[in-house]
Write a protein that holds these residues in place. Structure first.
Motif, PDB file in Angstrom:
ATOM      1  N   VAL A  46     122.603  -0.335  49.858  1.00 54.82           N
ATOM      2  CA  VAL A  46     122.887  -1.117  48.646  1.00 54.82           C
ATOM      3  C   VAL A  46     122.310  -0.404  47.420  1.00 54.82           C
ATOM      4  O   VAL A  46     122.977  -0.294  46.376  1.00 54.82           O
ATOM      5  CB  VAL A  46     122.300  -2.542  48.772  1.00 54.82           C
ATOM      6  CG1 VAL A  46     122.393  -3.277  47.431  1.00 54.82           C
ATOM      7  CG2 VAL A  46     123.028  -3.322  49.851  1.00 54.82           C
ATOM      8  N   ASN A  71     118.403  -7.702  47.109  1.00 51.08           N
ATOM      9  CA  ASN A  71     119.755  -7.713  46.547  1.00 51.08           C
ATOM     10  C   ASN A  71     119.748  -8.184  45.098  1.00 51.08           C
ATOM     11  O   ASN A  71     120.419  -7.610  44.242  1.00 51.08           O
ATOM     12  CB  ASN A  71     120.661  -8.622  47.385  1.00 51.08           C
ATOM     13  CG  ASN A  71     120.896  -8.077  48.778  1.00 51.08           C
ATOM     14  OD1 ASN A  71     120.911  -6.872  48.983  1.00 51.08           O
ATOM     15  ND2 ASN A  71     121.065  -8.967  49.737  1.00 51.08           N
ATOM     16  N   TRP A 122     130.186  -8.407  39.303  1.00 52.68           N
ATOM     17  CA  TRP A 122     128.739  -8.478  39.144  1.00 52.68           C
ATOM     18  C   TRP A 122     128.276  -9.927  38.994  1.00 52.68           C
ATOM     19  O   TRP A 122     127.254 -10.327  39.561  1.00 52.68           O
ATOM     20  CB  TRP A 122     128.294  -7.669  37.921  1.00 52.68           C
ATOM     21  CG  TRP A 122     128.507  -6.191  38.042  1.00 52.68           C
ATOM     22  CD1 TRP A 122     129.413  -5.440  37.366  1.00 52.68           C
ATOM     23  CD2 TRP A 122     127.809  -5.272  38.897  1.00 52.68           C
ATOM     24  NE1 TRP A 122     129.331  -4.128  37.739  1.00 52.68           N
ATOM     25  CE2 TRP A 122     128.351  -3.993  38.668  1.00 52.68           C
ATOM     26  CE3 TRP A 122     126.778  -5.413  39.818  1.00 52.68           C
ATOM     27  CZ2 TRP A 122     127.902  -2.861  39.343  1.00 52.68           C
ATOM     28  CZ3 TRP A 122     126.331  -4.277  40.500  1.00 52.68           C
ATOM     29  CH2 TRP A 122     126.884  -3.033  40.253  1.00 52.68           C
ATOM     30  N   ALA A 135     128.687 -11.708  42.372  1.00 49.74           N
ATOM     31  CA  ALA A 135     127.673 -11.200  43.302  1.00 49.74           C
ATOM     32  C   ALA A 135     126.300 -11.787  42.998  1.00 49.74           C
ATOM     33  O   ALA A 135     125.546 -12.148  43.916  1.00 49.74           O
ATOM     34  CB  ALA A 135     127.620  -9.675  43.234  1.00 49.74           C
ATOM     35  N   CYS A 166     132.191  -7.948  48.203  1.00 45.82           N
ATOM     36  CA  CYS A 166     131.925  -6.510  48.082  1.00 45.82           C
ATOM     37  C   CYS A 166     133.057  -5.687  48.699  1.00 45.82           C
ATOM     38  O   CYS A 166     133.444  -4.640  48.167  1.00 45.82           O
ATOM     39  CB  CYS A 166     130.599  -6.155  48.750  1.00 45.82           C
ATOM     40  SG  CYS A 166     129.136  -6.778  47.902  1.00 45.82           S
ATOM     41  N   GLN A 219     135.954  -5.689  46.291  1.00 48.58           N
ATOM     42  CA  GLN A 219     135.646  -4.808  45.176  1.00 48.58           C
ATOM     43  C   GLN A 219     135.854  -3.347  45.557  1.00 48.58           C
ATOM     44  O   GLN A 219     136.426  -2.552  44.792  1.00 48.58           O
ATOM     45  CB  GLN A 219     134.208  -5.036  44.711  1.00 48.58           C
ATOM     46  CG  GLN A 219     133.694  -4.047  43.678  1.00 48.58           C
ATOM     47  CD  GLN A 219     134.373  -4.184  42.331  1.00 48.58           C
ATOM     48  OE1 GLN A 219     135.103  -5.144  42.099  1.00 48.58           O
ATOM     49  NE2 GLN A 219     134.150  -3.229  41.451  1.00 48.58           N
TER      50      GLN A 219
END
Length: 330
Positions: A89, A143, A173, A176, A224, A227
């Motif tokens: 990540v 995260n 963003w 998330a 994710c 994306q």
């Protein structure tokens, strides 16, 4: 109920595996480091889910229960997988921000996290609800920390071109970040607050299966994946429409670590730019002025200005700033 959770877990593992495979294919075509990092991260997450699968099979087979006050099953394995996923990540975040992290930056981001995970992992002789909670909270806050750093970089360090690039991912963003906080809230409830009614076996069984997973985290994984598919689609489109341009795109993508080369090819297609105009456009997007572009391409500044004028006309803009805006918003 167990069958429903089996199907659900299989789907999540399938999403992780397919995304990892696609990212690996993109890496084989372009040698982009962020693609390899993404492939490794999703594969590691799938392995983490498979450990849950294995444990649930054992519990059903041998009829024993596990609570958050007991040691974590396979503590070292889960700890190593968690550290490796977090490292992926971090590396992907730096790649998306167009930053080349130094060893010191990576050490500051990963080493403290790894130490906390190793210290807090619930194992025999050192377990309990609070330790379980702190162990998982460390992963969750890792995260959130990555997303917070990305937001700080966007506001204070990113160049204008980088901001235009990141603006395309604003929705990702934001979603998330919301999901990252949902992960923390779900872990807090399931570990510290949830107390299943022993008189209701159906609800207890449901909560037992639910506690093994974090639905918010699974949704974040899917977001994710979507994306990444959107990001990689540009490269795959270039390879589908320009099979002979793959070496140039691969070389440029490997050097820059992003999908700028593939985006330039797609933009050039839409606006009928020549090969030389593509080269000039790429250098403009990297912040070079006419003199630097002339030196890079070994042509005169006057020729560069002529190319730029033709690019402006074909793009329907009147200056460099408008061209950059038009490119990143296309």
């Amino acid at each position: 109920m167990s069958f429903a959770f089996y199907i659900y877990t299989t789907i999540i593992m399938g999403v992780a595996l397919v995304t990892s495979a696609v990212a690996l294919v993109v890496w084989l075509m372009t040698r982009r480091r962020d693609s390899l990092v993404a492939a490794a991260g999703f594969l590691l997450y799938m392995l983490d889910m498979s450990v849950i699968f294995f444990d649930e099979y054992n519990r059903l087979k041998y009829d024993y229960a596990v609570t958050f006050s007991e040691p974590l099953q396979h503590p070292l394995l889960r700890c190593v997988l968690g550290i490796a996923i977090y490292a992926c990540v971090v590396l992907w975040m730096f790649a998306r921000l167009r930053k080349r992290p130094t060893s010191r930056m990576l050490g500051l981001a990963i080493v403290p996290f790894s130490i906390l995970q190793l210290v807090l992992v619930p194992r025999s002789g050192a377990a309990g609800e609070m330790q379980q909670y702190l162990f998982w909270l460390t992963r969750d806050l890792g995260n959130v920390g990555c997303l917070a750093y990305a937001a700080w970089h966007y506001r204070h360090r990113a160049t204008r071109v980088e901001k235009l690039d990141l603006d395309r991912s604003k929705l990702f963003w934001k979603v998330a970040l919301v999901l990252a906080f949902c992960v923390i809230a779900e872990d807090t409830y399931m570990i510290l607050l949830c107390r299943p009614d022993s008189q209701n076996p159906v609800i207890s069984l449901f909560l037992w299966y639910l506690s093994e997973r974090n639905i918010s985290e699974n949704v974040l994984l899917v977001v994710c994946a979507v994306q990444l598919f959107c990001q990689f689609s540009h490269i795959l489109r270039v390879y589908a429409r320009h099979p002979r341009a793959d070496e140039d795109v691969a070389a440029e993508s490997a050097r820059s670590g992003d999908d700028l080369a593939s985006r330039v090819v797609i933009y050039a297609d839409a606006h009928k730019l020549s090969r030389r105009e593509q080269e000039v456009l790429t250098l403009v997007l990297k912040g070079n002025d006419a003199q630097n572009i002339a030196s890079e391409l070994v042509i005169s500044p006057g020729t560069v200005k002529a190319h730029l004028h033709r690019i402006y006309v074909k793009s329907g803009v009147s200056n460099r700033d408008d061209l950059i805006d038009a490119f990143w918003r296309s």
